[in-house]
Design a protein around this motif. Structure first.
Motif, PDB file in Angstrom:
ATOM      1  N   GLU A  27      22.001  36.613  20.135  1.00 14.42           N
ATOM      2  CA  GLU A  27      23.070  37.421  20.713  1.00 14.42           C
ATOM      3  C   GLU A  27      23.433  36.967  22.124  1.00 14.42           C
ATOM      4  O   GLU A  27      24.461  37.391  22.669  1.00 14.42           O
ATOM      5  CB  GLU A  27      22.661  38.894  20.744  1.00 14.42           C
ATOM      6  CG  GLU A  27      22.635  39.567  19.386  1.00 14.42           C
ATOM      7  CD  GLU A  27      21.434  39.157  18.535  1.00 14.42           C
ATOM      8  OE1 GLU A  27      21.413  39.517  17.354  1.00 14.42           O
ATOM      9  OE2 GLU A  27      20.521  38.471  19.039  1.00 14.42           O
ATOM     10  N   GLY A  28      22.577  36.149  22.734  1.00 16.29           N
ATOM     11  CA  GLY A  28      22.848  35.654  24.083  1.00 16.29           C
ATOM     12  C   GLY A  28      22.125  36.393  25.181  1.00 16.29           C
ATOM     13  O   GLY A  28      22.324  36.109  26.362  1.00 16.29           O
ATOM     14  N   THR A  29      21.288  37.368  24.826  1.00 14.11           N
ATOM     15  CA  THR A  29      20.526  38.080  25.843  1.00 14.11           C
ATOM     16  C   THR A  29      19.241  37.334  26.163  1.00 14.11           C
ATOM     17  O   THR A  29      18.728  36.560  25.345  1.00 14.11           O
ATOM     18  CB  THR A  29      20.173  39.505  25.360  1.00 14.11           C
ATOM     19  OG1 THR A  29      19.473  39.414  24.108  1.00 14.11           O
ATOM     20  CG2 THR A  29      21.412  40.333  25.190  1.00 14.11           C
ATOM     21  N   LEU A  30      18.717  37.573  27.351  1.00 21.98           N
ATOM     22  CA  LEU A  30      17.444  36.982  27.732  1.00 21.98           C
ATOM     23  C   LEU A  30      16.345  37.610  26.897  1.00 21.98           C
ATOM     24  O   LEU A  30      16.163  38.829  26.908  1.00 21.98           O
ATOM     25  CB  LEU A  30      17.188  37.215  29.221  1.00 21.98           C
ATOM     26  CG  LEU A  30      15.851  36.695  29.768  1.00 21.98           C
ATOM     27  CD1 LEU A  30      15.783  35.174  29.654  1.00 21.98           C
ATOM     28  CD2 LEU A  30      15.674  37.127  31.213  1.00 21.98           C
ATOM     29  N   GLY A  31      15.608  36.787  26.154  1.00 24.35           N
ATOM     30  CA  GLY A  31      14.542  37.295  25.309  1.00 24.35           C
ATOM     31  C   GLY A  31      13.226  37.439  26.052  1.00 24.35           C
ATOM     32  O   GLY A  31      12.530  38.448  25.912  1.00 24.35           O
ATOM     33  N   SER A  32      12.894  36.437  26.865  1.00 23.91           N
ATOM     34  CA  SER A  32      11.679  36.501  27.663  1.00 23.91           C
ATOM     35  C   SER A  32      11.696  35.389  28.698  1.00 23.91           C
ATOM     36  O   SER A  32      12.422  34.404  28.575  1.00 23.91           O
ATOM     37  CB  SER A  32      10.422  36.373  26.785  1.00 23.91           C
ATOM     38  OG  SER A  32      10.363  35.095  26.174  1.00 23.91           O
ATOM     39  N   PHE A  33      10.884  35.589  29.730  1.00 22.91           N
ATOM     40  CA  PHE A  33      10.714  34.565  30.757  1.00 22.91           C
ATOM     41  C   PHE A  33       9.317  34.703  31.333  1.00 22.91           C
ATOM     42  O   PHE A  33       8.893  35.800  31.698  1.00 22.91           O
ATOM     43  CB  PHE A  33      11.744  34.712  31.881  1.00 22.91           C
ATOM     44  CG  PHE A  33      11.587  33.678  32.969  1.00 22.91           C
ATOM     45  CD1 PHE A  33      12.253  32.458  32.891  1.00 22.91           C
ATOM     46  CD2 PHE A  33      10.760  33.918  34.067  1.00 22.91           C
ATOM     47  CE1 PHE A  33      12.089  31.501  33.884  1.00 22.91           C
ATOM     48  CE2 PHE A  33      10.601  32.970  35.066  1.00 22.91           C
ATOM     49  CZ  PHE A  33      11.276  31.759  34.973  1.00 22.91           C
ATOM     50  N   THR A  34       8.619  33.586  31.400  1.00 19.05           N
ATOM     51  CA  THR A  34       7.303  33.539  32.026  1.00 19.05           C
ATOM     52  C   THR A  34       7.242  32.307  32.907  1.00 19.05           C
ATOM     53  O   THR A  34       7.462  31.186  32.428  1.00 19.05           O
ATOM     54  CB  THR A  34       6.176  33.470  30.979  1.00 19.05           C
ATOM     55  OG1 THR A  34       6.272  34.581  30.097  1.00 19.05           O
ATOM     56  CG2 THR A  34       4.807  33.490  31.661  1.00 19.05           C
ATOM     57  N   GLY A  35       7.012  32.498  34.188  1.00 12.49           N
ATOM     58  CA  GLY A  35       6.960  31.362  35.102  1.00 12.49           C
ATOM     59  C   GLY A  35       6.938  31.819  36.535  1.00 12.49           C
ATOM     60  O   GLY A  35       6.465  32.923  36.840  1.00 12.49           O
ATOM     61  N   GLN A  36       7.480  30.989  37.415  1.00 10.86           N
ATOM     62  CA  GLN A  36       7.543  31.321  38.826  1.00 10.86           C
ATOM     63  C   GLN A  36       8.976  31.228  39.337  1.00 10.86           C
ATOM     64  O   GLN A  36       9.725  30.339  38.939  1.00 10.86           O
ATOM     65  CB  GLN A  36       6.649  30.383  39.651  1.00 10.86           C
ATOM     66  CG  GLN A  36       5.167  30.615  39.445  1.00 10.86           C
ATOM     67  CD  GLN A  36       4.327  29.928  40.512  1.00 10.86           C
ATOM     68  OE1 GLN A  36       4.757  28.968  41.139  1.00 10.86           O
ATOM     69  NE2 GLN A  36       3.120  30.424  40.715  1.00 10.86           N
ATOM     70  N   VAL A  37       9.329  32.147  40.225  1.00  2.05           N
ATOM     71  CA  VAL A  37      10.626  32.144  40.896  1.00  2.05           C
ATOM     72  C   VAL A  37      10.351  32.278  42.380  1.00  2.05           C
ATOM     73  O   VAL A  37       9.729  33.253  42.816  1.00  2.05           O
ATOM     74  CB  VAL A  37      11.533  33.294  40.413  1.00  2.05           C
ATOM     75  CG1 VAL A  37      12.836  33.303  41.202  1.00  2.05           C
ATOM     76  CG2 VAL A  37      11.821  33.161  38.923  1.00  2.05           C
ATOM     77  N   ASP A  38      10.777  31.274  43.151  1.00  2.00           N
ATOM     78  CA  ASP A  38      10.520  31.253  44.594  1.00  2.00           C
ATOM     79  C   ASP A  38       9.026  31.394  44.894  1.00  2.00           C
ATOM     80  O   ASP A  38       8.616  32.076  45.833  1.00  2.00           O
ATOM     81  CB  ASP A  38      11.297  32.363  45.311  1.00  2.00           C
ATOM     82  CG  ASP A  38      12.807  32.167  45.213  1.00  2.00           C
ATOM     83  OD1 ASP A  38      13.233  31.000  45.133  1.00  2.00           O
ATOM     84  OD2 ASP A  38      13.541  33.166  45.206  1.00  2.00           O
ATOM     85  N   GLY A  39       8.214  30.752  44.067  1.00  2.00           N
ATOM     86  CA  GLY A  39       6.781  30.751  44.298  1.00  2.00           C
ATOM     87  C   GLY A  39       6.045  31.985  43.820  1.00  2.00           C
ATOM     88  O   GLY A  39       4.814  32.060  43.926  1.00  2.00           O
ATOM     89  N   GLU A  40       6.760  32.957  43.276  1.00  2.00           N
ATOM     90  CA  GLU A  40       6.143  34.193  42.810  1.00  2.00           C
ATOM     91  C   GLU A  40       6.112  34.220  41.282  1.00  2.00           C
ATOM     92  O   GLU A  40       7.087  33.876  40.625  1.00  2.00           O
ATOM     93  CB  GLU A  40       6.911  35.413  43.318  1.00  2.00           C
ATOM     94  CG  GLU A  40       6.905  35.576  44.832  1.00  2.00           C
ATOM     95  CD  GLU A  40       5.521  35.869  45.367  1.00  2.00           C
ATOM     96  OE1 GLU A  40       4.727  36.527  44.648  1.00  2.00           O
ATOM     97  OE2 GLU A  40       5.216  35.426  46.493  1.00  2.00           O
ATOM     98  N   PRO A  41       4.981  34.636  40.692  1.00  2.00           N
ATOM     99  CA  PRO A  41       4.908  34.721  39.228  1.00  2.00           C
ATOM    100  C   PRO A  41       5.828  35.814  38.692  1.00  2.00           C
ATOM    101  O   PRO A  41       5.906  36.907  39.254  1.00  2.00           O
ATOM    102  CB  PRO A  41       3.435  35.048  38.969  1.00  2.00           C
ATOM    103  CG  PRO A  41       2.958  35.698  40.232  1.00  2.00           C
ATOM    104  CD  PRO A  41       3.723  35.035  41.345  1.00  2.00           C
ATOM    105  N   VAL A  42       6.525  35.509  37.613  1.00  2.00           N
ATOM    106  CA  VAL A  42       7.463  36.453  36.996  1.00  2.00           C
ATOM    107  C   VAL A  42       7.219  36.462  35.499  1.00  2.00           C
ATOM    108  O   VAL A  42       7.047  35.408  34.882  1.00  2.00           O
ATOM    109  CB  VAL A  42       8.927  36.055  37.278  1.00  2.00           C
ATOM    110  CG1 VAL A  42       9.880  36.982  36.533  1.00  2.00           C
ATOM    111  CG2 VAL A  42       9.217  36.083  38.761  1.00  2.00           C
ATOM    112  N   GLU A  43       7.208  37.652  34.939  1.00  2.00           N
ATOM    113  CA  GLU A  43       7.035  37.768  33.496  1.00  2.00           C
ATOM    114  C   GLU A  43       7.834  38.959  32.982  1.00  2.00           C
ATOM    115  O   GLU A  43       7.643  40.090  33.430  1.00  2.00           O
ATOM    116  CB  GLU A  43       5.561  37.943  33.132  1.00  2.00           C
ATOM    117  CG  GLU A  43       5.304  38.004  31.636  1.00  2.00           C
ATOM    118  CD  GLU A  43       3.820  38.099  31.305  1.00  2.00           C
ATOM    119  OE1 GLU A  43       3.489  38.260  30.117  1.00  2.00           O
ATOM    120  OE2 GLU A  43       2.994  38.023  32.242  1.00  2.00           O
TER     121      GLU A  43
END
Length: 230
Positions: free
Chosen positions: A183-199
């Protein structure tokens, strides 16, 4: 600020123009070999189309918290709600809410200019709050696709009952995994953004939105800074 749809298309076109079909490859539904640029272009097209949809997507955050992205059409409205706040853009106002303890304070400002895309404004403001957004993920994917040293592996999975395409990125220390639904929506994300862990992970998707998604939180203190007449 350029519209998100234009931004996504520009990112995708840049990837296609600068890359040959090399590196990690995958097969699309028709069995054709897909290169890194093709994968990014496909995900960009999905996210671009999603900007015109009506939907509500609930995401699971670390610690059992949740966040919700909602958008609707006719009239166009968009909102991003998370434990510490809420951003909403409607024809009546641009609303920013903050939560501190048991108190919620919302500031109403002028609505966006006619023909503006509410989702673009909401996503831009959400990124300033340190939140992950679909355009942010698309930018990370494009940067990886344009890096000849990055290793990109594609796979398919199911997220919240929806088919999704996932890409696993290995790019120096900036490693992440992102999934985008059909559908084009974000399903998941695991990683770092600006040095901070994001999940974040999609836990529920609905092709409709409750009107309360764009309303003020119950009991909120309201500061109205809209010009007279709004």
């Amino acid at each position: 600020m350029p519209a998100a749809s234009t931004t996504l298309r520009t990112l995708a076109v840049s990837a296609v123009a600068l890359l040959t079909v090399t590196g990690c490859q995958a097969l699309d539904d028709a069995g054709r070999t897909m290169g890194r640029a093709d994968i990014v272009n496909d995900l960009a097209a999905r996210m671009d189309r999603a900007l015109e949809l009506t939907y509500s997507a609930e995401y699971q955050l670390p610690g059992g918290k949740t966040a919700t992205i909602s958008q609707a059409q006719d009239p166009a409205r968009s909102a991003y709600t998370w434990p510490e706040g809420k951003l909403a853009v409607t024809e009546e106002a641009t609303t920013r809410c903050g939560v501190e303890g048991d108190e919620t304070t919302c500031t109403l400002e002028a609505p966006p200019a006619p023909n503006s895309k509410p989702s673009v404004i909401v996503f831009t403001e959400a990124e300033r709050e340190g939140l992950i957004t679909p355009p942010m993920v698309m930018g990370l994917l494009t940067n990886a696709a344009l890096d000849p040293g990055a290793v990109i592996a594609q796979s398919d999975t199911t997220v919240a009952g929806l088919h999704a395409t996932c890409v696993d990125i290995r790019q120096n220390a900036d490693n992440f995994t992102a999934c985008v639904t059909g559908e084009g929506t974000l399903g998941s994300f695991t990683g770092q953004v600006d040095g901070e862990p994001v999940e974040v992970a999609l836990s529920r998707y609905q092709p409709q939105v409750d009107a309360s998604a764009f309303e003020l939180p119950p009991g909120a203190d309201v500061v109205d800074r809209r010009p007279a007449g709004n």
